[in-house]
Design a protein around this motif. Structure first.
Motif, mmCIF file in Angstrom:
data_model
loop_
_atom_site.group_PDB
_atom_site.id
_atom_site.type_symbol
_atom_site.label_atom_id
_atom_site.label_comp_id
_atom_site.label_asym_id
_atom_site.label_seq_id
_atom_site.Cartn_x
_atom_site.Cartn_y
_atom_site.Cartn_z
ATOM 1 N N ASN A 45 0.900 -1.123 -0.031
ATOM 2 C CA ASN A 45 0.023 -0.132 0.046
ATOM 3 C C ASN A 45 0.778 1.326 0.005
ATOM 4 O O ASN A 45 0.423 2.288 0.478
ATOM 5 C CB ASN A 45 -0.832 0.131 1.209
ATOM 6 C CG ASN A 45 -0.099 -0.222 2.633
ATOM 7 O OD1 ASN A 45 1.049 -0.387 2.504
ATOM 8 N ND2 ASN A 45 -0.818 -0.584 3.651
ATOM 9 N N GLU A 84 -2.739 1.034 5.997
ATOM 10 C CA GLU A 84 -3.977 0.584 5.463
ATOM 11 C C GLU A 84 -4.992 1.589 5.784
ATOM 12 O O GLU A 84 -6.073 1.600 5.080
ATOM 13 C CB GLU A 84 -4.187 -0.693 5.761
ATOM 14 C CG GLU A 84 -5.182 -1.430 4.928
ATOM 15 C CD GLU A 84 -4.649 -1.647 3.245
ATOM 16 O OE1 GLU A 84 -5.498 -2.073 2.810
ATOM 17 O OE2 GLU A 84 -3.766 -1.258 3.286
ATOM 18 N N PRO A 278 -4.053 -10.351 5.184
ATOM 19 C CA PRO A 278 -5.234 -9.706 4.293
ATOM 20 C C PRO A 278 -4.506 -8.708 3.387
ATOM 21 O O PRO A 278 -4.963 -8.446 2.159
ATOM 22 C CB PRO A 278 -6.155 -9.338 5.055
ATOM 23 C CG PRO A 278 -6.169 -10.066 6.336
ATOM 24 C CD PRO A 278 -4.443 -10.341 6.614
ATOM 25 N N ILE A 279 -3.418 -7.775 3.882
ATOM 26 C CA ILE A 279 -2.922 -6.860 3.143
ATOM 27 C C ILE A 279 -2.243 -7.205 2.083
ATOM 28 O O ILE A 279 -2.160 -6.882 0.962
ATOM 29 C CB ILE A 279 -2.150 -5.719 4.060
ATOM 30 C CG1 ILE A 279 -3.066 -5.028 5.055
ATOM 31 C CG2 ILE A 279 -1.292 -4.849 3.229
ATOM 32 C CD1 ILE A 279 -2.305 -4.287 5.998
ATOM 33 N N LYS A 281 -2.512 -10.213 0.460
ATOM 34 C CA LYS A 281 -3.468 -10.579 -0.440
ATOM 35 C C LYS A 281 -4.084 -9.754 -1.378
ATOM 36 O O LYS A 281 -4.283 -9.885 -2.280
ATOM 37 C CB LYS A 281 -4.342 -11.834 0.454
ATOM 38 C CG LYS A 281 -5.353 -12.387 -0.399
ATOM 39 C CD LYS A 281 -6.170 -13.423 0.261
ATOM 40 C CE LYS A 281 -7.234 -14.031 -0.704
ATOM 41 N NZ LYS A 281 -8.036 -14.994 0.167
ATOM 42 N N LYS A 282 -4.275 -8.491 -0.692
ATOM 43 C CA LYS A 282 -5.247 -7.352 -1.450
ATOM 44 C C LYS A 282 -4.172 -6.840 -2.502
ATOM 45 O O LYS A 282 -4.979 -6.557 -3.553
ATOM 46 C CB LYS A 282 -5.339 -6.120 -0.175
ATOM 47 C CG LYS A 282 -6.304 -5.109 -0.823
ATOM 48 C CD LYS A 282 -6.537 -4.235 0.209
ATOM 49 C CE LYS A 282 -7.130 -3.093 -0.347
ATOM 50 N NZ LYS A 282 -7.565 -2.018 0.791
ATOM 51 N N TYR A 283 -3.148 -6.662 -2.333
ATOM 52 C CA TYR A 283 -2.156 -5.771 -3.188
ATOM 53 C C TYR A 283 -1.494 -6.878 -4.110
ATOM 54 O O TYR A 283 -0.723 -7.712 -3.452
ATOM 55 C CB TYR A 283 -1.152 -4.893 -2.243
ATOM 56 C CG TYR A 283 -2.190 -3.847 -1.988
ATOM 57 C CD1 TYR A 283 -2.452 -2.829 -2.612
ATOM 58 C CD2 TYR A 283 -2.245 -3.735 -0.506
ATOM 59 C CE1 TYR A 283 -3.348 -1.811 -1.787
ATOM 60 C CE2 TYR A 283 -3.066 -2.843 0.191
ATOM 61 C CZ TYR A 283 -3.624 -1.894 -0.635
ATOM 62 O OH TYR A 283 -4.252 -0.976 0.254
ATOM 63 N N LYS A 284 -1.586 -6.991 -5.353
ATOM 64 C CA LYS A 284 -1.225 -7.740 -6.253
ATOM 65 C C LYS A 284 0.478 -7.525 -6.654
ATOM 66 O O LYS A 284 0.639 -6.292 -6.657
ATOM 67 C CB LYS A 284 -1.991 -8.015 -7.576
ATOM 68 C CG LYS A 284 -3.449 -8.385 -7.408
ATOM 69 C CD LYS A 284 -3.399 -9.749 -6.479
ATOM 70 C CE LYS A 284 -4.820 -10.299 -6.393
ATOM 71 N NZ LYS A 284 -4.942 -11.591 -5.575
#
Length: 284
Positions: A45, A84, A278-279, A281-284
């Motif tokens: 992020n 985040e 989760p962070i 996993k969220k950002y590719k």
């Protein structure tokens, strides 16, 4: 964009300016701007400067020689978790001149995503290396943070470790200083009176990063470079011990830190552990 350059060139040409010169100027400006951002890399992020330790040190030295105030941030897992949801911290990061990755776990994540980061650059390693540079180049340093009297001990230790180093001032602000206008004005006067080149702020995250951002935004502090260094003032004073090198190199410094301050750090690290997955996993 191409149309814009051709049209602008045409207008300027009519006013007696060479089209070739104009296109060259536009292109060169873009090249220079691109070169400035070559080290930038999107990571989760935020954006980081993907540099080696030596490259980062050189860049910091260059920033000290500028006429403006710039600041350095060193993201670790806790910073990523805070970024985040903390909009103020996001703004701080967007305006930082240097973003250096602090922590082996972030390097593991980068490798997993096939976007490797060159090197871990922890604030606690980077700061003494910068002090060595400062001792050679006669930069004046101000230490802000830690408990009362701790920064003075760190000053003596650092000046003993790096002959020629000039730590021109130290100050330990009281709790809640960031909400006290008079206290903030006092701090600014102390830093400026010391003719500070490098301002090292050890107030913990995100307080130290927000302080540096406000200093940059207001222009009130006349230092050249600021950096948030967390517990490093305590480390240099010998007030708090750092993790053994092998633990730090294997991403286990957090485990050592917990043994020193369990009441505060267990909750923080557990929160980070639960949220970082989760962070990632969220950002590719």
């Amino acid at each position: 964009m191409k149309t814009e350059v051709i049209w602008t060139g045409y207008v300027e040409l009519m006013n007696g300016v060479s089209l070739l010169e104009l296109v060259h100027t536009v292109t060169w400006d873009r090249i220079v701007e691109g070169c400035k951002n070559m080290s930038k890399m999107k990571f989760l992020n935020t954006e980081i400067d993907n540099l080696t330790f030596k490259e980062a040190l050189q860049k910091a030295d260059e920033l000290v020689q500028n006429d403006t105030f710039d600041y350095v941030v060193t993201p670790n897992v806790d910073h990523i978790v805070q970024l985040e949801s903390n909009e103020k911290l996001q703004i701080v990061y967007k305006n930082a001149s240097l973003v250096l990755t602090d922590g082996e776990p972030l390097l593991w994540i980068a490798n997993m995503k096939k976007t490797p980061i060159k090197e871990k650059i922890s604030g606690s390693d980077f700061f003494p290396a910068l002090m060595q540079v400062a001792s050679v180049k006669q930069y004046r340093v101000f230490l802000l943070g830690a408990g009362e009297g701790v920064a003075e001990i760190a000053k003596k230790n650092l000046e003993g470790k790096f002959p020629g180093l000039h730590i021109s001032g130290t100050y330990s602000p009281p709790f809640g200083f960031e909400k006290d206008k008079q206290e903030l004005e006092k701090i600014i006067k102390l830093i400026n009176k010391a003719n500070t080149d490098i301002l090292a702020v050890g107030l913990g995250a995100p307080k130290q990063e927000l302080f540096l951002y406000e200093a940059w935004k207001s222009g009130d502090i006349k230092a050249k470079l600021g950096l948030g260094i967390g517990a490093t003032i305590d480390f240099e004073a010998g007030n708090v011990k750092r993790a053994p090198k092998w633990m730090s190199n294997h991403g286990l410094e957090w485990a050592y830190r917990i043994t020193q301050d369990p009441s505060r750090l267990v909750k923080r690290y557990w929160n980070d552990f639960m949220k970082i997955g989760p962070i990632v996993k969220k950002y590719k």
